[in-house]
Design an enzyme around this catalytic site. Structure first.
Site, mmCIF file in Angstrom:
data_model
loop_
_atom_site.group_PDB
_atom_site.id
_atom_site.type_symbol
_atom_site.label_atom_id
_atom_site.label_comp_id
_atom_site.label_asym_id
_atom_site.label_seq_id
_atom_site.Cartn_x
_atom_site.Cartn_y
_atom_site.Cartn_z
ATOM 1 C CD1 TRP A 1 50.070 23.676 36.716
ATOM 2 C CD2 TRP A 1 50.804 25.766 36.979
ATOM 3 N NE1 TRP A 1 51.172 23.841 35.906
ATOM 4 C CE2 TRP A 1 51.645 25.114 36.042
ATOM 5 C CE3 TRP A 1 51.076 27.088 37.290
ATOM 6 C CZ2 TRP A 1 52.732 25.736 35.438
ATOM 7 C CZ3 TRP A 1 52.168 27.713 36.683
ATOM 8 C CH2 TRP A 1 52.979 27.041 35.772
ATOM 9 C CB CYS B 1 55.230 22.703 32.100
ATOM 10 S SG CYS B 1 54.567 21.060 31.751
ATOM 11 C CG HIS C 1 58.512 20.249 34.179
ATOM 12 N ND1 HIS C 1 57.598 21.231 33.847
ATOM 13 C CD2 HIS C 1 59.676 20.886 34.402
ATOM 14 C CE1 HIS C 1 58.205 22.407 33.888
ATOM 15 N NE2 HIS C 1 59.467 22.226 34.218
ATOM 16 C CE1 TYR D 1 52.502 19.620 34.014
ATOM 17 C CE2 TYR D 1 50.349 20.650 34.063
ATOM 18 C CZ TYR D 1 51.721 20.754 33.954
ATOM 19 O OH TYR D 1 52.320 21.978 33.783
#
Length: 699
Positions: free
Chosen positions: A228, A263, A322, A530
């Site tokens: 990430w 995710c 998510h 996000y």
């Protein structure tokens, strides 16, 4: 003369359609457990009543009868104790037709088949039979009593995953591709790698749990490495995948983790693995999903005096969305009533029993607050039910002090979404995870959950700041902040949010109480990824507005492109526009906080092709994109894939100036009949999230 087997016909063209396995791209026989399949044996002479015949199925390294890993089936003797059955359905001349039914609770995996006649053992070519879970079989624990749902959750090899934000949900097409070349073998490799005992392979509960661990690379060199950081230069950016096939194929080939996943990629791959093995599965997207690190059911959000969210302060986070998975199974390990959908999650967020794995957790346990049930009920419950507590961080005499602004009890775990059965639209499944907000049942479930989850109200931040707030530590669920004056904040965009255009935003403040009021308003616009991480602060407002009686006022907030285009180009993720506002009525302790997140809007990709085509007859497909934005798009890359039509292909298109059109063409060769989908995705330095899909019927 000795009886010998000279040939075995696996009768694939008859068995596979009956077992719904005809789509698997593999030479071997693939069947589902608890359902009969036929084998045709050819002998050296006619089979007599006195001949000894045993058809043997062995699984694992050293199959033995006592362990239940070797089934020796004799059509003339009493049935094998393992629950497998065999019978002769036709015996004429040298040919003999056998019907074999595996046990509906047999371990799933690869079985070596051989036939023993007296002292002779015959081992056929491609003699490995793949045995899968069977949602069509009533005695299998994954039985799903609905043909439309089985088609969607087991057999559909394409779909979409919902992403964006609660205020602007959109779909990202995803090719699951569970039937493609070497995907089944990759799943079998994962089963072997899991070191699950063969007896545990009978049961989808431990199997789903271990697969949630193996799809991430964290503990076990599993399939995908999460990243990430915003820098993906030594791998593939998570935004660039359009399906699971190339990921699983690469992993199976190299046996090394594939770089990189976030995710929705983890969830897409886990769906592929589950559907491939025969467990009904769906991708589930939760908007405003809480990552509540200490399971106290509240997430702290820290704002500075400009109203900007502060990244560095909080251990907890709220992700715009998510994505995890639901899998369908009976839970014989739990009290009655917890069968059906179970949540599992392959994204490495928190360790469970020392490993990055999550679930299976019954949706009913989440809904009813039975969070003590295995597995990971507290974590999943918090993801969809935590409360948000807003804190204002102010410097007082050089020290940072915390002031509680407001509590939001209804914003977490909203618009829980999955693809609808049999159609390309979003189905909202929030009510499968929680009772309606504010209902009596929801209150009871919250109280039950809170009795198992410690719940105290102190701000927790990296700075371990100052003295605790003077309020007593509350052990009850938090209360929604209610305004004394009917204060309301509304955040909107007054023009489409196109990259390269000014962002035209507006904050509307309303008041219901009669009288004359002065209201302090601060508002800030930021770009965030996000996961809620702030990437840039773009601008803010700070005004005092006067409202008379029951009235409202709109305050504009305009962000010029030069304030944000650099960030768009420097971050390799898709970023969202995030606006926060704090309003405070002067002279009253009446404060309100509101957040809104929206995605940018983009011009579309057009896919041009015929509506129908014939098997093995080539046709052309064109992808057209016009840059209608005011900025050039640099390093444009178009990724396209059509399962059963053509392999994943990437076109490097270079830079595309405003107003220019790019066109790419591909020749498709249909290898399977039915409805097929073509998926396209465009990424560039400035823009990451443009995708399109189109269906074609192959006859």
């Amino acid at each position: 003369t000795d009886l010998k087997v000279t040939a075995i016909d696996f009768l694939k063209s008859q068995n596979c359609p009956q077992h719904h396995t005809d789509a698997y791209n593999i030479k071997n026989l693939v069947v589902r457990r608890g359902q009969p399949f036929q084998l045709q044996l050819t002998f050296s002479r006619e089979l007599k009543a006195s001949d000894k015949l045993a058809v043997r199925f062995g699984i694992g390294e050293k199959p033995t009868k006592p362990k239940g890993t070797l089934m020796s089936l004799n059509p003339r003797r009493e049935q094998d104790l393992s629950g497998w059955k065999i019978s002769i359905t036709k015996n004429s001349g040298k040919e003999c037709l056998l019907s074999v039914t595996s046990s509906p609770s047999a371990p799933v995996g690869k079985y070596n088949l051989n036939v023993k006649t007296g002292a002779n053992i015959y081992k056929p070519e491609n003699g490995v039979v793949y045995l899968l879970f069977n949602p069509w079989c009533q005695d299998d624990v994954v039985f799903l009593d609905n043909e439309e749902q089985r088609k969607e959750y087991v057999l559909n090899d394409t779909g979409c995953i919902y992403v964006g934000s609660a205020n602007s949900i959109y779909e990202r097409p995803w090719n699951f591709g569970q039937f493609e070349e070497s995907i089944l073998d990759a799943c079998m490799y994962l089963l072997d790698k899991s070191e699950l005992k063969l007896t545990s392979r009978r049961n989808p509960v431990p199997l789903a749990r271990v697969m949630s661990a193996l799809v991430n690379a964290n503990d076990d060199n599993g399939v995908l490495l999460g990243n990430w950081s915003g820098n993906y230069s030594n791998g593939t950016s998570p935004m660039d995948w359009i399906g699971s096939v190339s990921i699983l194929q690469q992993y199976y080939k190299t046996k090394k983790p594939v770089c990189y996943g976030q995710c929705w990629v983890f969830a897409g791959v886990l769906t592929t693995v589950m559907r491939c093995l025969g467990i009904p599965s769906r991708c589930v997207s939760t908007f405003n999903s809480a990552h509540d690190t200490d399971e106290n059911l509240h997430v702290d959000v820290y704002l500075n005096e400009k109203g900007e969210k502060m990244n560095s302060m909080s251990f907890d986070s709220v992700w715009n969305f998510h994505v995890w998975n639901d899998v369908w199974m009976k839970r014989s390990d739990l009290p009655a009533g917890f069968d059906g959908w179970q949540a599992i999650d392959a994204t490495p967020q928190e360790q469970s029993q020392g490993i990055f794995q999550c679930g299976p957790c019954p949706l009913k346990a989440v809904r009813d607050g039975d969070v003590y049930l295995p597995y990971d009920g507290k974590f999943v419950y918090a993801e969809v039910n935590a409360d948000q507590v807003y804190w204002l961080v102010k410097k007082v005499n050089g020290k940072e002090k915390y002031f509680r602004l407001s509590t939001e009890t209804r914003s977490i775990g909203v618009n829980i979404s999955t693809k609808a059965v049999g159609q390309d639209k979003r189905e909202d499944i929030t009510l499968q995870y929680k009772y309606p907000e504010g209902s009596e049942k929801e209150r009871q479930a919250m109280e039950k959950a809170c009795s198992f989850i410690r719940n105290s109200l102190f701000p927790r931040s990296h700075y371990g700041a100052g003295e605790p707030i003077s309020e007593q530590s509350e052990s009850i669920a938090l209360q929604q902040t209610v305004s004394k004056t009917g204060l309301q904040i509304d955040i909107t965009n007054t023009a489409a949010l196109y990259p390269g255009n000014p962002l035209e935003l507006a904050i509307t403040v309303k008041i219901a109480a009669p009288g004359s009021w002065n209201i302090n308003l601060v508002g800030a616009c930021q770009l965030q990824s996000y996961t809620g991480k702030v990437e840039a602060s773009l601008g803010h407002i700070d005004e005092t507005i006067k409202l008379e009686g029951n009235s409202e006022k709109q305050v504009p907030l305009k962000i010029m492109p030069e304030a944000y285009m650099k960030t768009l180009a420097s971050v390799e993720d898709e970023v969202l526009v995030h606006i926060t506002a704090i309003a405070e009525v002067q002279g009253l302790d009446d404060k309100l906080t509101k957040e809104m997140t929206k995605r940018f809007e983009y011009p579309p990709i057009t896919i041009q092709m015929p509506e129908t085509a014939k098997l093995n007859k080539d046709f052309n497909c064109a992808f057209i994109f016009k840059n209608k934005l005011n900025v050039p798009l640099e390093n444009c890359k178009l990724m396209v894939e059509g399962l059963g039509l053509f392999k994943m292909t990437t076109f490097d298109q270079g830079d595309l100036q405003p107003g220019r059109i790019m066109k790419s063409e591909i020749v498709c060769n249909p290898t399977r009949v039915g409805e097929k989908k073509i998926v396209a995705k465009l990424t560039s330095t400035q823009v990451k999230g443009i995708s399109a899909e189109k269906s074609i019927t192959i006859s």
